[in-house]
Write a protein that holds these residues in place. Structure first.
Motif, PDB file in Angstrom:
ATOM      1  N   TYR A   1      19.571  -0.388   8.664  1.00 31.98           N
ATOM      2  CA  TYR A   1      18.962   0.915   8.422  1.00 31.98           C
ATOM      3  C   TYR A   1      18.530   1.604   9.723  1.00 31.98           C
ATOM      4  CZ  TYR A   1      15.453   4.334   6.954  1.00 31.98           C
ATOM      5  OH  TYR A   1      14.710   5.468   6.790  1.00 31.98           O
ATOM      6  N   ALA A   2      17.927   0.874  10.634  1.00 28.85           N
ATOM      7  CA  ALA A   2      17.463   1.480  11.892  1.00 28.85           C
ATOM      8  C   ALA A   2      18.627   2.074  12.686  1.00 28.85           C
ATOM      9  CB  ALA A   2      16.710   0.456  12.732  1.00 28.85           C
ATOM     10  N   GLN A   3      19.769   1.423  12.646  1.00 25.18           N
ATOM     11  CA  GLN A   3      20.939   1.888  13.403  1.00 25.18           C
ATOM     12  C   GLN A   3      21.612   3.095  12.749  1.00 25.18           C
ATOM     13  OE1 GLN A   3      23.928  -1.109  14.084  1.00 25.18           O
ATOM     14  NE2 GLN A   3      25.388   0.353  14.908  1.00 25.18           N
TER      15      GLN A   3
ATOM     16  N   LEU B   1      12.753   3.251   0.686  1.00 24.03           N
ATOM     17  CA  LEU B   1      11.390   3.772   0.790  1.00 24.03           C
ATOM     18  C   LEU B   1      10.869   3.374   2.160  1.00 24.03           C
ATOM     19  CD1 LEU B   1      10.006   2.925  -2.756  1.00 24.03           C
ATOM     20  CD2 LEU B   1      11.133   5.003  -1.957  1.00 24.03           C
ATOM     21  N   ASP B   2      10.850   4.318   3.068  1.00 23.43           N
ATOM     22  CA  ASP B   2      10.493   4.091   4.462  1.00 23.43           C
ATOM     23  C   ASP B   2       9.069   4.585   4.698  1.00 23.43           C
ATOM     24  OD1 ASP B   2      10.206   4.119   7.232  1.00 23.43           O
ATOM     25  OD2 ASP B   2      12.197   4.938   7.600  1.00 23.43           O
ATOM     26  N   THR B   3       8.110   3.659   4.750  1.00 22.00           N
ATOM     27  CA  THR B   3       6.718   4.064   4.927  1.00 22.00           C
ATOM     28  C   THR B   3       6.428   4.513   6.353  1.00 22.00           C
ATOM     29  OG1 THR B   3       6.080   1.758   5.262  1.00 22.00           O
ATOM     30  CG2 THR B   3       5.854   2.639   3.040  1.00 22.00           C
ATOM     31  N   LYS B   4       7.171   4.010   7.316  1.00 20.93           N
ATOM     32  CA  LYS B   4       6.964   4.429   8.707  1.00 20.93           C
ATOM     33  C   LYS B   4       7.316   5.912   8.879  1.00 20.93           C
ATOM     34  CE  LYS B   4       8.227   3.252  13.441  1.00 20.93           C
ATOM     35  NZ  LYS B   4       9.061   2.381  14.281  1.00 20.93           N
ATOM     36  N   ALA B   5       8.431   6.345   8.300  1.00 19.07           N
ATOM     37  CA  ALA B   5       8.857   7.745   8.383  1.00 19.07           C
ATOM     38  C   ALA B   5       8.310   8.580   7.226  1.00 19.07           C
ATOM     39  CB  ALA B   5      10.380   7.821   8.390  1.00 19.07           C
TER      40      ALA B   5
ATOM     41  N   PRO C   1       0.823  -1.218   0.000  1.00 15.40           N
ATOM     42  CA  PRO C   1       0.000   0.000   0.000  1.00 15.40           C
ATOM     43  C   PRO C   1       0.859   1.271   0.000  1.00 15.40           C
ATOM     44  CG  PRO C   1      -0.909  -1.596   1.521  1.00 15.40           C
ATOM     45  CD  PRO C   1       0.416  -2.153   1.055  1.00 15.40           C
ATOM     46  N   GLY C   2       0.657   2.101  -1.014  1.00 19.25           N
ATOM     47  CA  GLY C   2       1.352   3.378  -1.103  1.00 19.25           C
ATOM     48  C   GLY C   2       2.789   3.304  -1.576  1.00 19.25           C
TER      49      GLY C   2
ATOM     50  N   GLY D   1       9.373  -2.230  10.101  1.00 23.64           N
ATOM     51  CA  GLY D   1       8.561  -1.043  10.291  1.00 23.64           C
ATOM     52  C   GLY D   1       7.797  -0.622   9.051  1.00 23.64           C
ATOM     53  N   GLY D   2       8.165  -1.163   7.892  1.00 23.98           N
ATOM     54  CA  GLY D   2       7.453  -0.865   6.655  1.00 23.98           C
ATOM     55  C   GLY D   2       8.294  -0.181   5.612  1.00 23.98           C
ATOM     56  N   GLY D   3       8.265  -0.711   4.417  1.00 22.16           N
ATOM     57  CA  GLY D   3       8.996  -0.149   3.297  1.00 22.16           C
ATOM     58  C   GLY D   3       9.988  -1.147   2.730  1.00 22.16           C
TER      59      GLY D   3
END
Length: 161
Positions: free
Chosen positions: A111-113, A131-135, A62-63, A77-79
């Protein structure tokens, strides 16, 4: 949605056509308005514009939609993270992890770190998209010499590259 064009376009689906190229590439879209959906056919139109004979990895959620001649991996987290070209890590731990899986998976795992600083750990010729959907953000990078350029544009409801 933003349109893409290539120097040589093949209107058919003849993969043996001399007009089709063996080029690396990465492309995708992320919705800039909540609730806006990227049509499944949208990524297909972009893939046709890439006009490559190389196999493509694709993801659609989605998106968000992405395709690459390299590898793509989901981020927690999404993406997605997608990378094309010949990237490598000089850091021994990251290089070892990439030899076991693939560069996109290592980028996704770290990526999170590191966030956007993750790109400073990549070497070689490449193009990369996170592509980070959470951010709700897209991070794009190319190698230091620009051997794998990225082009981008923004439409009414999408950011595409």
């Amino acid at each position: 949605m933003i349109g893409f064009a290539s120097m040589k376009h093949n209107n058919g689906d003849n993969s043996s056509s001399p007009d089709r190229l063996r080029q690396h590439g990465i492309l995708g879209c992320i919705a800039t308005n909540p609730g806006f959906e990227i049509a499944a056919g949208g990524i297909d139109a972009m893939v046709n514009a890439l006009n490559t004979l190389l196999p493509l990895a694709r993801e659609h959620a989605p998106g968000i939609a992405i395709a690459t001649t390299g590898s793509v991996h989901a981020i927690p987290g999404g993406g997605f993270i997608a990378i094309a070209g010949r990237p490598y890590f000089r850091d021994p731990a990251l290089a070892k992890a990439a030899s076991v899986s693939n560069v996109a998976a290592v980028l996704a795992d770290n990526y999170a770190q590191y966030g956007a600083q993750l790109f400073s750990k990549l070497y070689g010729a490449f193009s990369c998209a996170i592509l980070d959907t959470k951010a709700n953000r897209a991070l794009l990078a190319t190698d230091r010499m620009g051997q794998h350029p990225l082009y981008y544009g923004e439409g009414d409801h999408t950011f595409c590259f």
